[in-house]
Design an enzyme around this catalytic site. Structure first.
Site, PDB file in Angstrom:
ATOM      1  N   GLY A  91       0.848  -1.182   0.000  1.00 24.26           N
ATOM      2  CA  GLY A  91       0.000   0.000   0.000  1.00 24.26           C
ATOM      3  C   GLY A  91       0.881   1.228   0.000  1.00 24.26           C
ATOM      4  O   GLY A  91       1.836   1.318  -0.775  1.00 24.26           O
ATOM      5  N   SER A 123       5.914  -5.112  -1.123  1.00 24.18           N
ATOM      6  CA  SER A 123       5.784  -3.700  -1.466  1.00 24.18           C
ATOM      7  C   SER A 123       6.119  -2.836  -0.261  1.00 24.18           C
ATOM      8  O   SER A 123       7.253  -2.843   0.198  1.00 24.18           O
ATOM      9  CB  SER A 123       4.385  -3.430  -2.027  1.00 24.18           C
ATOM     10  OG  SER A 123       4.291  -2.159  -2.617  1.00 24.18           O
ATOM     11  N   ALA A 124       5.165  -2.083   0.284  1.00 20.94           N
ATOM     12  CA  ALA A 124       5.440  -1.260   1.468  1.00 20.94           C
ATOM     13  C   ALA A 124       5.953  -2.109   2.618  1.00 20.94           C
ATOM     14  O   ALA A 124       6.818  -1.689   3.387  1.00 20.94           O
ATOM     15  CB  ALA A 124       4.178  -0.509   1.880  1.00 20.94           C
ATOM     16  N   HIS A 160       9.061  -2.678  -6.638  1.00 17.44           N
ATOM     17  CA  HIS A 160       8.449  -2.314  -7.924  1.00 17.44           C
ATOM     18  C   HIS A 160       9.469  -1.621  -8.831  1.00 17.44           C
ATOM     19  O   HIS A 160       9.120  -0.707  -9.592  1.00 17.44           O
ATOM     20  CB  HIS A 160       7.258  -1.371  -7.720  1.00 17.44           C
ATOM     21  CG  HIS A 160       6.136  -1.933  -6.921  1.00 17.44           C
ATOM     22  ND1 HIS A 160       5.165  -2.755  -7.441  1.00 17.44           N
ATOM     23  CD2 HIS A 160       5.811  -1.773  -5.613  1.00 17.44           C
ATOM     24  CE1 HIS A 160       4.294  -3.074  -6.500  1.00 17.44           C
ATOM     25  NE2 HIS A 160       4.667  -2.498  -5.377  1.00 17.44           N
ATOM     26  N   GLU A 195       9.254  -6.281  -9.980  1.00 17.31           N
ATOM     27  CA  GLU A 195       8.096  -7.094  -9.625  1.00 17.31           C
ATOM     28  C   GLU A 195       8.363  -8.560  -9.962  1.00 17.31           C
ATOM     29  O   GLU A 195       8.940  -8.883 -10.993  1.00 17.31           O
ATOM     30  CB  GLU A 195       6.860  -6.580 -10.348  1.00 17.31           C
ATOM     31  CG  GLU A 195       6.447  -5.202  -9.851  1.00 17.31           C
ATOM     32  CD  GLU A 195       5.154  -4.717 -10.478  1.00 17.31           C
ATOM     33  OE1 GLU A 195       4.681  -5.345 -11.448  1.00 17.31           O
ATOM     34  OE2 GLU A 195       4.610  -3.703  -9.989  1.00 17.31           O
TER      35      GLU A 195
END
Length: 240
Positions: A91, A123-124, A160, A195
């Site tokens: 997120g 991700s985060a 990413h 990714e």
């Protein structure tokens, strides 16, 4: 020295894959086939529908032998304390770190992982495993107490990762932005995860996972900025 076990995934998806499709086999291999209780931290979501986020994660990992419990603002410390694994979703990294500071969870998570609890983040959730969140791609929609993160790794992570110049576009590329960070912080390397890739730490050994090549940025002893492509065969444990 802490015996940390960390799986830091670049993303929840790769290409046209479904949610956590490429992550599920890595998570299964990392945790094994034993029934395991997981505390899922959903605070990177700006929507704040944390139960819905957790429901989505449960659905994506439904074929694995894990029980996933939502960490909510009202029960955060209790759930983290009672479960075996910490899992942190993606997120907005600023929102995630803001909430972890606000709820006084950063040190608790750090202590639990340092004591041997596995940590999984994408991700985060991967971003905060590094020294700071200074190389996140996210917009600062809220101001955390500090940019200092969990510091499981003494380097930065850029999830990413994608560096593609666009004809006619005058903004900076990803590489240019990351090089800006190194000009200000020359002693902190950056590991860039495209990714579909991940970093895994077990038994003090750090390895890159994935078919796509990652990138390592660092400043060498001659004060030259180096961009080095990395893959699953690249030794990385020296970064620890």
């Amino acid at each position: 020295m802490p015996q940390r076990r960390i799986l830091a995934l670049s993303s929840s998806r790769a290409g046209n894959s479904t949610y956590l499709e490429m992550a599920a086999p890595l998570i299964k291999k990392f945790l094994g086939s034993k029934a395991t209780n997981i505390a899922f931290i959903p605070f990177a979501s700006a929507d704040k529908d944390y139960e819905e986020y957790t429901f989505k994660v449960r659905g994506a990992l439904k074929n694995l032998p894990f029980t996933i419990k939502a960490v909510l603002t009202e029960n955060a410390k209790s759930v983290i304390d009672k479960n075996d694994v910490i899992m942190v979703g993606g997120g907005n990294t600023f929102k995630l770190l803001h909430d972890l500071y606000q709820l006084n969870l950063l040190e608790m998570i750090r202590d639990k992982v340092n004591a041997g609890a596995p940590y999984i983040g994408w991700s985060a959730g991967a971003n905060i495993t590094g020294a700071t969140i200074g190389t996140t791609n996210d917009m600062p929609i809220i101001e955390p107490k500090s940019f200092n993160a969990l510091k499981f790794f003494p380097f930065q992570i850029n999830p990413h990762y994608y560096n593609q110049p666009i004809k006619g576009f005058n903004g900076e590329t990803r590489d240019q932005r990351l090089k800006e960070f190194l000009k200000i912080n020359p002693k902190i390397p950056i590991v860039c995860l495209p990714e579909g890739t991940a970093l895994q730490l077990e038994e003090q050994k750090l390895k890159f996972i994935g078919k796509n090549q990652g990138v390592l940025f660092y400043v060498n002893d001659l004060n030259s900025l180096i961009r080095k492509e990395i893959n699953s065969r690249t030794p990385l444990s020296y970064l620890l």
